[in-house]
Write a protein that holds these residues in place. Sequence first.
Motif, PDB file in Angstrom:
ATOM      1  N   LYS A 240      11.163  37.247  19.152  1.00  0.00           N
ATOM      2  CA  LYS A 240      10.902  37.879  17.846  1.00  0.00           C
ATOM      3  C   LYS A 240      11.000  36.998  16.600  1.00  0.00           C
ATOM      4  CE  LYS A 240      10.673  42.098  19.760  1.00  0.00           C
ATOM      5  NZ  LYS A 240      10.495  41.703  21.166  1.00  0.00           N
TER       6      LYS A 240
ATOM      7  N   GLN B 287       0.193  23.275  28.877  1.00  0.00           N
ATOM      8  CA  GLN B 287      -1.029  22.494  29.030  1.00  0.00           C
ATOM      9  C   GLN B 287      -1.276  21.551  27.856  1.00  0.00           C
ATOM     10  OE1 GLN B 287      -4.128  24.395  31.037  1.00  0.00           O
ATOM     11  NE2 GLN B 287      -4.354  22.255  31.504  1.00  0.00           N
ATOM     12  N   THR B 288      -1.011  22.035  26.647  1.00  0.00           N
ATOM     13  CA  THR B 288      -1.278  21.202  25.473  1.00  0.00           C
ATOM     14  C   THR B 288       0.001  20.673  24.849  1.00  0.00           C
ATOM     15  OG1 THR B 288      -1.472  23.265  24.259  1.00  0.00           O
ATOM     16  CG2 THR B 288      -3.503  22.182  24.880  1.00  0.00           C
TER      17      THR B 288
ATOM     18  N   ASN C 153      12.154  38.880  31.267  1.00  0.00           N
ATOM     19  CA  ASN C 153      11.071  39.480  30.485  1.00  0.00           C
ATOM     20  C   ASN C 153      11.159  40.990  30.642  1.00  0.00           C
ATOM     21  OD1 ASN C 153       8.386  40.381  29.618  1.00  0.00           O
ATOM     22  ND2 ASN C 153       7.862  38.197  29.671  1.00  0.00           N
TER      23      ASN C 153
ATOM     24  N   GLN D 146      -1.816  28.620  30.668  1.00  0.00           N
ATOM     25  CA  GLN D 146      -1.634  27.346  29.958  1.00  0.00           C
ATOM     26  C   GLN D 146      -0.162  26.991  29.813  1.00  0.00           C
ATOM     27  OE1 GLN D 146      -3.316  29.934  28.466  1.00  0.00           O
ATOM     28  NE2 GLN D 146      -5.446  29.300  28.323  1.00  0.00           N
ATOM     29  N   HIS D 147       0.683  27.999  29.770  1.00  0.00           N
ATOM     30  CA  HIS D 147       2.120  27.724  29.709  1.00  0.00           C
ATOM     31  C   HIS D 147       2.593  27.232  31.079  1.00  0.00           C
ATOM     32  CE1 HIS D 147       6.192  28.027  28.114  1.00  0.00           C
ATOM     33  NE2 HIS D 147       6.524  28.407  29.323  1.00  0.00           N
TER      34      HIS D 147
ATOM     35  N   SER E 157       7.395  28.163  23.987  1.00  0.00           N
ATOM     36  CA  SER E 157       5.967  28.332  24.234  1.00  0.00           C
ATOM     37  C   SER E 157       5.197  27.858  22.999  1.00  0.00           C
ATOM     38  CB  SER E 157       5.641  29.794  24.544  1.00  0.00           C
ATOM     39  OG  SER E 157       5.846  30.583  23.388  1.00  0.00           O
ATOM     40  N   ARG E 158       3.892  27.727  23.174  1.00  0.00           N
ATOM     41  CA  ARG E 158       3.089  27.161  22.084  1.00  0.00           C
ATOM     42  C   ARG E 158       3.090  27.997  20.802  1.00  0.00           C
ATOM     43  NH1 ARG E 158      -3.153  27.084  22.344  1.00  0.00           N
ATOM     44  NH2 ARG E 158      -3.557  26.857  20.132  1.00  0.00           N
TER      45      ARG E 158
ATOM     46  N   ALA F 212      15.822  40.825  26.748  1.00  0.00           N
ATOM     47  CA  ALA F 212      16.547  39.555  26.605  1.00  0.00           C
ATOM     48  C   ALA F 212      17.794  39.712  25.723  1.00  0.00           C
ATOM     49  CB  ALA F 212      15.627  38.503  26.005  1.00  0.00           C
TER      50      ALA F 212
ATOM     51  N   ARG G 291       7.610  34.152  22.380  1.00  0.00           N
ATOM     52  CA  ARG G 291       7.416  35.073  21.282  1.00  0.00           C
ATOM     53  C   ARG G 291       8.248  36.347  21.435  1.00  0.00           C
ATOM     54  NH1 ARG G 291       1.312  34.972  19.531  1.00  0.00           N
ATOM     55  NH2 ARG G 291       1.075  36.148  21.450  1.00  0.00           N
TER      56      ARG G 291
ATOM     57  N   HIS H 160       7.463  22.210  22.439  1.00  0.00           N
ATOM     58  CA  HIS H 160       6.323  22.940  23.012  1.00  0.00           C
ATOM     59  C   HIS H 160       5.968  22.400  24.399  1.00  0.00           C
ATOM     60  CE1 HIS H 160       1.599  23.068  22.573  1.00  0.00           C
ATOM     61  NE2 HIS H 160       1.998  23.591  23.694  1.00  0.00           N
ATOM     62  N   VAL H 161       6.087  23.266  25.407  1.00  0.00           N
ATOM     63  CA  VAL H 161       5.703  22.865  26.765  1.00  0.00           C
ATOM     64  C   VAL H 161       4.446  23.620  27.181  1.00  0.00           C
ATOM     65  CG1 VAL H 161       7.987  22.152  27.572  1.00  0.00           C
ATOM     66  CG2 VAL H 161       7.325  24.552  27.779  1.00  0.00           C
TER      67      VAL H 161
ATOM     68  N   SER I  30       5.450  35.159  28.381  1.00  0.00           N
ATOM     69  CA  SER I  30       4.616  35.970  29.274  1.00  0.00           C
ATOM     70  C   SER I  30       4.180  35.217  30.530  1.00  0.00           C
ATOM     71  CB  SER I  30       3.391  36.487  28.522  1.00  0.00           C
ATOM     72  OG  SER I  30       2.654  35.404  27.993  1.00  0.00           O
TER      73      SER I  30
HETATM   74  C1  LIG Z   1      -6.653  25.939  25.381  1.00  0.00           C
HETATM   75  C2  LIG Z   1      -5.328  26.607  25.314  1.00  0.00           C
HETATM   76  C3  LIG Z   1      -4.181  25.830  25.479  1.00  0.00           C
HETATM   77  C4  LIG Z   1      -2.923  26.438  25.433  1.00  0.00           C
HETATM   78  N1  LIG Z   1      -1.809  25.672  25.634  1.00  0.00           N
HETATM   79  C5  LIG Z   1      -0.590  26.261  25.694  1.00  0.00           C
HETATM   80  C6  LIG Z   1       0.589  25.507  25.959  1.00  0.00           C
HETATM   81  O1  LIG Z   1       0.552  24.288  26.109  1.00  0.00           O
HETATM   82  N2  LIG Z   1       1.773  26.144  26.037  1.00  0.00           N
HETATM   83  C7  LIG Z   1       1.887  27.504  25.853  1.00  0.00           C
HETATM   84  O2  LIG Z   1       3.010  28.025  25.954  1.00  0.00           O
HETATM   85  N3  LIG Z   1       0.810  28.236  25.570  1.00  0.00           N
HETATM   86  C8  LIG Z   1      -0.424  27.646  25.476  1.00  0.00           C
HETATM   87  N4  LIG Z   1      -1.518  28.410  25.172  1.00  0.00           N
HETATM   88  C9  LIG Z   1      -1.308  29.814  24.760  1.00  0.00           C
HETATM   89  C10 LIG Z   1      -1.112  30.758  25.926  1.00  0.00           C
HETATM   90  O3  LIG Z   1      -2.374  31.224  26.353  1.00  0.00           O
HETATM   91  C11 LIG Z   1      -0.266  31.983  25.492  1.00  0.00           C
HETATM   92  O4  LIG Z   1      -0.876  32.597  24.387  1.00  0.00           O
HETATM   93  C12 LIG Z   1       1.171  31.630  25.128  1.00  0.00           C
HETATM   94  O5  LIG Z   1       1.773  30.848  26.133  1.00  0.00           O
HETATM   95  C13 LIG Z   1       1.963  32.905  24.930  1.00  0.00           C
HETATM   96  O6  LIG Z   1       3.252  32.608  24.456  1.00  0.00           O
HETATM   97  P1  LIG Z   1       4.462  33.607  24.715  1.00  0.00           P
HETATM   98  O7  LIG Z   1       4.594  33.842  26.163  1.00  0.00           O
HETATM   99  O8  LIG Z   1       5.646  33.047  23.999  1.00  0.00           O
HETATM  100  O9  LIG Z   1       4.013  34.900  23.911  1.00  0.00           O
HETATM  101  P2  LIG Z   1       3.421  36.283  24.421  1.00  0.00           P
HETATM  102  O10 LIG Z   1       2.246  36.092  25.306  1.00  0.00           O
HETATM  103  O11 LIG Z   1       3.285  37.108  23.219  1.00  0.00           O
HETATM  104  O12 LIG Z   1       4.549  36.842  25.350  1.00  0.00           O
HETATM  105  C14 LIG Z   1       5.766  37.327  24.910  1.00  0.00           C
HETATM  106  C15 LIG Z   1       6.488  37.904  26.121  1.00  0.00           C
HETATM  107  O13 LIG Z   1       7.786  38.311  25.729  1.00  0.00           O
HETATM  108  C16 LIG Z   1       8.095  39.535  26.376  1.00  0.00           C
HETATM  109  N5  LIG Z   1       9.093  40.214  25.560  1.00  0.00           N
HETATM  110  C17 LIG Z   1       8.937  40.825  24.363  1.00  0.00           C
HETATM  111  N6  LIG Z   1      10.102  41.315  23.909  1.00  0.00           N
HETATM  112  C18 LIG Z   1      11.027  41.014  24.840  1.00  0.00           C
HETATM  113  C19 LIG Z   1      12.411  41.251  24.948  1.00  0.00           C
HETATM  114  N7  LIG Z   1      13.110  41.899  24.002  1.00  0.00           N
HETATM  115  N8  LIG Z   1      13.067  40.807  26.044  1.00  0.00           N
HETATM  116  C20 LIG Z   1      12.374  40.144  27.026  1.00  0.00           C
HETATM  117  N9  LIG Z   1      11.075  39.890  26.962  1.00  0.00           N
HETATM  118  C21 LIG Z   1      10.398  40.322  25.882  1.00  0.00           C
HETATM  119  C22 LIG Z   1       6.787  40.257  26.487  1.00  0.00           C
HETATM  120  O14 LIG Z   1       6.822  41.177  27.558  1.00  0.00           O
HETATM  121  C23 LIG Z   1       5.803  39.117  26.711  1.00  0.00           C
HETATM  122  O15 LIG Z   1       5.604  38.897  28.100  1.00  0.00           O
HETATM  123  C24 LIG Z   1      -2.795  27.824  25.201  1.00  0.00           C
HETATM  124  C25 LIG Z   1      -3.958  28.595  25.025  1.00  0.00           C
HETATM  125  C26 LIG Z   1      -5.202  27.999  25.081  1.00  0.00           C
HETATM  126  C27 LIG Z   1      -6.414  28.862  24.908  1.00  0.00           C
END
Ligand SMILES: Cc1cc2nc3c(=O)[nH]c(=O)nc-3n(C[C@H](O)[C@H](O)[C@H](O)COP(=O)(O)OP(=O)(O)OC[C@H]3O[C@@H](n4cnc5c(N)ncnc54)[C@H](O)[C@@H]3O)c2cc1C
Lengths: 321, 247
Positions: free
Chosen positions: A210, A249-250, A284, A269-270, A232-233, A303, A207, A246-247, A265
């Motif tokens: 952006k 746990q799920t 990050n 689960q990721h 990520s999910r 990034a 995420r 999508h990589v 992040s």
């Molecule tokens: C039962 C269950 C199962 C799940 N299964 C999965 C799964 O299989 N896969 C999965 O991925 N998630 C899964 N999730 C969701 C997981 O908990 C997280 O919500 C998800 O992985 C977060 O995705 P993210 O890291 O892309 O986003 P965020 O948590 O929003 O993280 C974004 C990151 O980007 C960084 N960032 C922001 N801007 C910049 C920038 N300009 N340059 C560098 N870094 C930046 C931030 O510091 C932050 O660390 C599951 C959740 C549950 C409850």
Amino acid sequence: MSVLVFIDQTEGKIKKSSYEAATYAADTAKLLGTHAEAIVIGDSTEDLSALGQYGIQKVYHCAGADVSHLDAQVYARIVSECCTQHGATVVVFSANTSGKAIAPRVSVRLKAGLVVGAIALPETSNGFVVKKSVFSGKAFAHVAINTAVKVIAVNPNAYTITKTEGTATVESLSNSGSAGKINVVAVNKVTGEIPLSEAELVVSGGRGLKGPENWGLVTELASLLGAATACSRPVADVHWRPHHEHVGQTGLAIAPNLYIAIGISGAIQHLAGVNRSKTIVVINKDPEAPFFKAADYGIVGDAFEVVPKIITALKKLKGIS
Amino acid sequence: MKILVCISKTPDTTAKIAFTDNNTKFAGDGVQWIINPYDEWYSLVRAIELKEADPSTIIHLIHAGTADSDPIIRKALALGGDEAIRIDADSQDSYYIATQIAKVAQEGGYDLIFTGKETIDYNGSSIGAMIAETLDLPFISHAVKFDLSGSTATVTREIEGGEEVDQAPLPLVVSCQKGMAEMRIPGMKGIMGARTKPLKVVTPAEVDTLTSVVSFDLPPAKSGVKLISPETPEELVILLSEEAKVI
Ligand SMILES: Cc1cc2nc3c(=O)[nH]c(=O)nc-3n(C[C@H](O)[C@H](O)[C@H](O)COP(=O)(O)OP(=O)(O)OC[C@H]3O[C@@H](n4cnc5c(N)ncnc54)[C@H](O)[C@@H]3O)c2cc1C
């Protein structure tokens, strides 16, 4: 006695994960003081005798229109009959989508204990114990198979291919039973991309990137490296990227040699889907991002500034300007 | 139309993974248990959608486990399904579990059996295929889309690097994953209704186990991250090629 490996193909070509399974079978055979044989089902464009280079002595090839696509019911019957007829005591698969559909059926047919997700050769000093990945890569289980015949499905990217000299003899096999009940109406391949589950190098975005308009960073870095792309999910949930990327746990669990996570992040689960990667790089901007604890190399930075510099450096390394 | 949905109980995705009894047992004390996400989000919800499209559809949930699992089963019933069956058996051997479920399924005469693509604890990915083999039924794994027209199912399944669209007659066994349906949260009405839905407990049949877990262990901790300055990210390229030797 022998070890039999199922060789999986796509469009008549042997998959990389099947060469891993072949090497695993040959090494298991050595361990048991026997030899390894292979079974290929469906027409093939390959020179199957070349499986000898992976330690296979003999290949049974069952070709023809009635086995042209995977039907687990039919394939499992053919593999089981071949196993029984040729006295195999271990049957090896890759734990890819085909293997996961066929191996459990073979296990039932032969009443042979099954381990799916093996990551190492069997331990035979005390029984027959296979180490497998459990809790989505967060732990290992050592599982004893207590039956005379054993079925093992090896995780993709968990066992290293060895290739030497050798030629296998190829014997054709006919499908003695009826055709299957499943008809394939369409196959939609994402062309020109490396299948994520087999990829040795993976570049993944979260995420933090952006929006989908910024994915050029991920795809350019990936194509320079010859890597597959993942996400990520939440990224797949909002359709910035296709679901198959999508990589976690799920989603898909992968174990590449290199996993580069950009703007992810590192939620538990990721990590569950990627923590078996051999080398993990995290980019990050948040130094507190949990992913850094699981990383081998990290860059705390934006990034959008960091990745273009990496791309330039890579082009230099590869002599592309 | 009768659908059987297999429900498994797993530790919550954030649960700490640790072992007791000389590393032979998962340390389940204090752990939050959930319905295996693949079973809940994808197979159960898709079955419910099929019932919404054709209200004459009957959905049965099946779970193999001890009475400890009843809250999970009630939670699944709160999402949907007409009744649940719990086979009073506890085992980590997939052959044992699948054979138990297949015996119940045989008697129930189901048109469709759904499982998740795997459980997130033992990652066995084998129950669906084993049930199918025991009942001599076709099986489609890793389904991302499922549609019915009469007694023919059209199923899209994931393959390495793409998707395949299959057609198969019922009865059929399908293992489900993301794409099949959108996750739902049970409403108050569902939760109240679930309390009175039948939950049948059946005694397990005599079935052999073919495998046993000898021990568990945890992967070695990472030695720590090597940080590279954001001013000189090109150093990463050198480290990856010369130190890690991965590019
Ligand atoms: C039962 C269950 C199962 C799940 N299964 C999965 C799964 O299989 N896969 C999965 O991925 N998630 C899964 N999730 C969701 C997981 O908990 C997280 O919500 C998800 O992985 C977060 O995705 P993210 O890291 O892309 O986003 P965020 O948590 O929003 O993280 C974004 C990151 O980007 C960084 N960032 C922001 N801007 C910049 C920038 N300009 N340059 C560098 N870094 C930046 C931030 O510091 C932050 O660390 C599951 C959740 C549950 C409850």
